[in-house]
Design an enzyme around this catalytic site. Structure first.
Site, PDB file in Angstrom:
ATOM      1  N   LEU A 131      39.984  33.559  33.710  1.00  0.00           N
ATOM      2  CA  LEU A 131      39.700  34.905  34.180  1.00  0.00           C
ATOM      3  C   LEU A 131      39.640  35.833  32.976  1.00  0.00           C
ATOM      4  CD1 LEU A 131      42.143  35.292  37.232  1.00  0.00           C
ATOM      5  CD2 LEU A 131      39.726  34.669  37.289  1.00  0.00           C
ATOM      6  N   ASP A 132      38.787  36.858  33.053  1.00  0.00           N
ATOM      7  CA  ASP A 132      38.765  37.878  32.011  1.00  0.00           C
ATOM      8  C   ASP A 132      40.142  38.527  31.905  1.00  0.00           C
ATOM      9  OD1 ASP A 132      36.054  37.458  31.604  1.00  0.00           O
ATOM     10  OD2 ASP A 132      35.457  39.041  33.009  1.00  0.00           O
ATOM     11  N   LYS A 133      40.413  39.109  30.763  1.00  0.00           N
ATOM     12  CA  LYS A 133      41.700  39.754  30.526  1.00  0.00           C
ATOM     13  C   LYS A 133      42.044  40.745  31.634  1.00  0.00           C
ATOM     14  CE  LYS A 133      44.082  42.863  27.285  1.00  0.00           C
ATOM     15  NZ  LYS A 133      43.977  43.628  26.020  1.00  0.00           N
TER      16      LYS A 133
END
Length: 287
Positions: A131-133
């Protein structure tokens, strides 16, 4: 130390090599090569090697040399599911999956390794997806390389559902987006909808319309980088807080995207796994 593979040859099994016995456990050639380089072996709880000849009734345990250079850092983890093979975490927004040169200690990898260490597990960090940050929600982590490889070898399909808040009022209840996605020219991060990009398919269902925003549920059929962010931005309804793709940041400073549901068949037990993570508080406070 917990083995990543253990089995016992049946009493009617012919003598065989370690390689053959491990192959019969449905371990791929690529993984067997890695085990030959990095593995350690016990036969009937005595030290053995890749060249040990196995006999009927022999009990084999295989360990993989720990190669992680990530420092364990205690972090509170929201564990949604755990068994001997997998760990599923509800990751908060703002947390990286892996350490970087600018953030070495407060990532999901640091926290998970500290958890394994505290529990006395000989496990390592192998995320099945990322997942993106600034995206929150469910992340599947394999506890060893063999389990991670099983997802790939069995072509395990992970059905992912995301909840999101967009800018603006989406006027229809359902839509299906098929815009191809490509890397934006001149950028190593940003993507764009482009006719020459890779095929991408997202189905959108409107959950609730707010005065200035829309709560949507997104069903991914492909897994392109930034797929939901690009698709909704291309429609003119960027994620709230997603300034990379045109979202407003006056109410939220991080993209309002949450991996809320996962469905998959466990590659080891073959059990059907259904998991959910509760929505962040901002979904209740949407203006």
């Amino acid at each position: 130390m917990q083995p990543i593979l253990y089995f016992t040859l049946s009493l009617d099994h012919a003598p065989c090599s370690m390689n053959q016995a491990i192959r019969e456990q449905k371990v791929s050639q690529a993984m067997r090569r890695r085990l030959r380089r990095e593995g350690s072996f016990l036969v009937n709880d005595k030290t053995a090697t890749w060249d040990t000849l196995l006999h009927p009734g022999d009990s084999v345990k295989v360990h993989l040399t720990k190669t992680s250079h990530i420092d364990p850092t205690p972090i509170d983890l929201d564990i949604v599911f755990e068994d001997n093979h997998l760990l599923v975490i509800n990751k908060p927004a703002g947390m990286l999956i892996h350490p970087t040169s600018s953030e070495r200690y407060h990532t999901l990898a640091n926290g998970v390794l500290a958890y394994f260490e505290k529990q006395g597990m000989n496990a390592s960090f192998h995320p099945i997806h990322r997942l993106d940050k600034d995206t929150s929600g469910l992340v599947i982590i394999a506890k060893n390389a063999l389990v991670q490889h099983a997802f790939t070898k069995q072509h395990t399909r992970i059905q992912k559902v995301y909840d999101a808040i967009t800018d603006g009022i989406i006027p229809i209840s359902r839509l299906s987006i098929h815009f191809p996605i490509a890397r934006l020219e001149g950028s190593i991060i940003e993507r764009c909808a482009h006719p020459l990009g890779q095929p991408a398919h997202t189905d959108i269902t409107v959950v609730r319309q707010h005065p200035h925003h829309t709560h949507v549920r997104c069903y991914l059929h492909t897994g392109r980088t930034h797929q939901i962010r690009v698709h909704l931005s291309a429609l003119g309804y960027p994620l709230t807080g997603d300034d990379l793709y045109g979202g407003s940041v006056t109410w939220q400073s991080k993209q309002c995207l949450h991996a809320s549901e996962l469905y998959f068949t466990h590659p080891i037990t073959q059990a059907r796994i259904t998991l959910q993570a509760p929505l962040p508080e901002y979904f209740k406070e949407t203006p």
